[in-house]
Write a protein that holds these residues in place. Structure first.
Motif, PDB file in Angstrom:
ATOM      1  N   THR A 229       0.809  -1.222   0.000  1.00 14.02           N
ATOM      2  CA  THR A 229       0.000   0.000   0.000  1.00 14.02           C
ATOM      3  C   THR A 229       0.841   1.270   0.000  1.00 14.02           C
ATOM      4  O   THR A 229       0.300   2.359   0.157  1.00 14.02           O
ATOM      5  N   ARG A 230       2.150   1.137  -0.184  1.00 13.69           N
ATOM      6  CA  ARG A 230       3.043   2.289  -0.092  1.00 13.69           C
ATOM      7  C   ARG A 230       2.651   3.421  -1.052  1.00 13.69           C
ATOM      8  O   ARG A 230       2.656   4.562  -0.674  1.00 13.69           O
TER       9      ARG A 230
ATOM     10  N   LEU B  89      -0.326   3.877  -2.508  1.00 11.58           N
ATOM     11  CA  LEU B  89      -1.771   4.039  -2.622  1.00 11.58           C
ATOM     12  C   LEU B  89      -2.287   5.098  -1.662  1.00 11.58           C
ATOM     13  O   LEU B  89      -1.787   5.240  -0.552  1.00 11.58           O
ATOM     14  N   SER B  90      -3.303   5.792  -2.094  1.00 20.74           N
ATOM     15  CA  SER B  90      -3.951   6.774  -1.222  1.00 20.74           C
ATOM     16  C   SER B  90      -4.903   6.038  -0.274  1.00 20.74           C
ATOM     17  O   SER B  90      -5.316   4.910  -0.550  1.00 20.74           O
ATOM     18  N   PRO B  91      -5.286   6.681   0.833  1.00 18.51           N
ATOM     19  CA  PRO B  91      -6.266   6.054   1.730  1.00 18.51           C
ATOM     20  C   PRO B  91      -7.585   5.736   1.023  1.00 18.51           C
ATOM     21  O   PRO B  91      -8.227   4.729   1.331  1.00 18.51           O
ATOM     22  N   GLN B  92      -7.977   6.563   0.063  1.00 14.67           N
ATOM     23  CA  GLN B  92      -9.210   6.309  -0.688  1.00 14.67           C
ATOM     24  C   GLN B  92      -9.083   5.050  -1.546  1.00 14.67           C
ATOM     25  O   GLN B  92     -10.039   4.275  -1.660  1.00 14.67           O
ATOM     26  N   GLN B  93      -7.907   4.837  -2.154  1.00 14.16           N
ATOM     27  CA  GLN B  93      -7.713   3.639  -2.971  1.00 14.16           C
ATOM     28  C   GLN B  93      -7.720   2.383  -2.104  1.00 14.16           C
ATOM     29  O   GLN B  93      -8.301   1.364  -2.488  1.00 14.16           O
TER      30      GLN B  93
ATOM     31  N   HIS C  89      -9.264   2.062   0.764  1.00 10.11           N
ATOM     32  CA  HIS C  89     -10.664   1.894   1.161  1.00 10.11           C
ATOM     33  C   HIS C  89     -11.481   1.289   0.021  1.00 10.11           C
ATOM     34  O   HIS C  89     -12.351   0.438   0.247  1.00 10.11           O
TER      35      HIS C  89
END
Length: 157
Positions: free
Chosen positions: A132-133, A135-139, A141
């Motif tokens: 997840t490095r 990735l945004s928090p939205q992605q 989620h």
């Protein structure tokens, strides 16, 4: 939803995912080994002499079996070169220079949200790791929501 990720495989994250996925069999092996070691000590204290077979069996169960389980899981998941991941409404596809594997969402038993990664369990100690490095928090989620909507159990590590 469609998400494409290219990531270098991180041996530390792979080891963390393997330890997390194998924590129950490792714990059972360690408990069994310590029980055998305790029994060997009790027999020694009672005056029956040192039971070498019991002592060796305890060491093998408490130390060797957990090391083997974790190392085997890491070796199976680790490889050289980058890994390409595609996450969509249909499932997850992983490809490397050597192979390509695609899994429908119903192939996964659970998703664990661990530090730095999402681990999608396939059963039998097998898993697909999504770092997840980048990735945004939205992605993140969005991936978790898609998995849950397809009936995959989402767990926080």
């Amino acid at each position: 939803m469609f998400l494409q990720i290219t990531a270098q495989r991180d041996p530390h994250l792979i080891a963390a995912a393997a330890r997390h996925g194998l924590r129950r069999p490792v714990l059972l092996a360690r408990l069994g080994g310590w029980a055998l070691l305790g029994l060997a000590v009790l027999l020694q204290m009672r005056g029956d002499g040192l039971n070498v077979a019991l002592l060796l069996a305890g060491v093998v169960l408490a130390v060797v079996v957990p090391m083997f389980l974790i190392n085997h899981g890491v070796r199976r998941a680790a490889g050289d070169g980058p890994m390409n991941l595609e996450v969509s409404d249909d499932g997850v596809a992983c490809s490397t220079l050597e192979s390509r594997h695609a899994y429908a969402w119903n192939a996964f038993t659970h998703v664990d949200h661990l530090a730095g990664q999402l681990v999608l369990g396939l059963g039998g100690g097998r898993f697909v790791q999504i770092p997840t490095r980048g990735l945004s928090p939205q992605q993140i989620h969005q991936v978790l929501t898609t998995a849950a909507a397809r009936g995959v159990a989402v767990r926080r590590g």
